[in-house]
Enzyme design. Sequence first.
Site, PDB file in Angstrom:
ATOM      1  CG  ASP A 289      16.792  47.543  76.202  1.00  0.00           C
ATOM      2  OD1 ASP A 289      17.326  46.677  77.179  1.00  0.00           O
ATOM      3  OD2 ASP A 289      16.006  48.582  76.741  1.00  0.00           O
TER       4      ASP A 289
HETATM    5  N1  URA Z   1      18.471  50.342  80.129  1.00  0.00           N
HETATM    6  C1  URA Z   1      17.982  49.882  79.644  1.00  0.00           C
HETATM    7  O1  URA Z   1      16.541  50.598  80.289  1.00  0.00           O
HETATM    8  N2  URA Z   1      17.893  49.609  78.323  1.00  0.00           N
HETATM    9  C2  URA Z   1      19.202  48.929  77.433  1.00  0.00           C
HETATM   10  O2  URA Z   1      19.382  48.835  75.992  1.00  0.00           O
HETATM   11  C3  URA Z   1      19.691  49.512  78.317  1.00  0.00           C
HETATM   12  C4  URA Z   1      20.158  50.452  79.586  1.00  0.00           C
END
Ligand code: URA
Length: 240
Positions: free
Chosen positions: A106
């Site tokens: 993310d």
């Molecule tokens: N899980 C998440 O919530 N975000 C990420 O970036 C990777 C795994």
Amino acid sequence: MPAQRLDKYIANTCSLSRKEVKILVRDGRVALNGETVRDAGMQIDAEKDVLCIDGKAYNAEEHAYIMLNKPLGVVSASRDRTQKTVLDLVPDALFRKGLFPAGRLDKDTSGFVLLTDDGDFAHRILSPKNHVQKTYVATLKTPLTKEAHQMLSAGVTLRDGTALLPADVRCLADDRRTVQIKICEGKYHQIRRMLAAAGCPVQTLMRTHMGALALDPALRPGECRLLTKAEKEKITQKTD
Ligand code: URA
């Protein structure tokens, strides 16, 4: 591979035009066997000669595998109209056509992103069938309760009804607010959603390992480097 023109060789193995290669040479950024190249048309034997661009060994292997320490605020996409992407962080010397992030983080998650142009390898490490663990360290807004720990270890069900595989969860600090989580799946926002479903929302999140390969602590946020063959293999090896 027989000897060939240096400008043609660099242009063919990364996404630069011959004109751009000539500019690199003109600016003194290319070295062959330790000597700055003055003539872009000189011959290179790619099997024997050591080529450096901007002081870094240039890799013309069939595929590239790059470890990036993704900073917060950057999107894990190949292209975005408005936002900075992980590919924008790759220096020219490492850039090549077809690079993409093998698995996304993310915008608000930092840490290890693998960039590659090897679709088969990416598929292999991302498919839950192959059990390649991705390790995250999360800080939580509230301490991890025993019940939450059990739910996650047994395989929590997300609020939308998705049932997840069991996760390997460890508390890294006595206050139970820093936890390490290992998962083999890669569902959208998985770690944040699984911790929210267990009642312990995430404050910060970082990916520290892919398989048995740890993010290089020497890489500052935004920096990347090529993996060695042995490091690439560690990605498909089991963690402790
Ligand atoms: N899980 C998440 O919530 N975000 C990420 O970036 C990777 C795994």
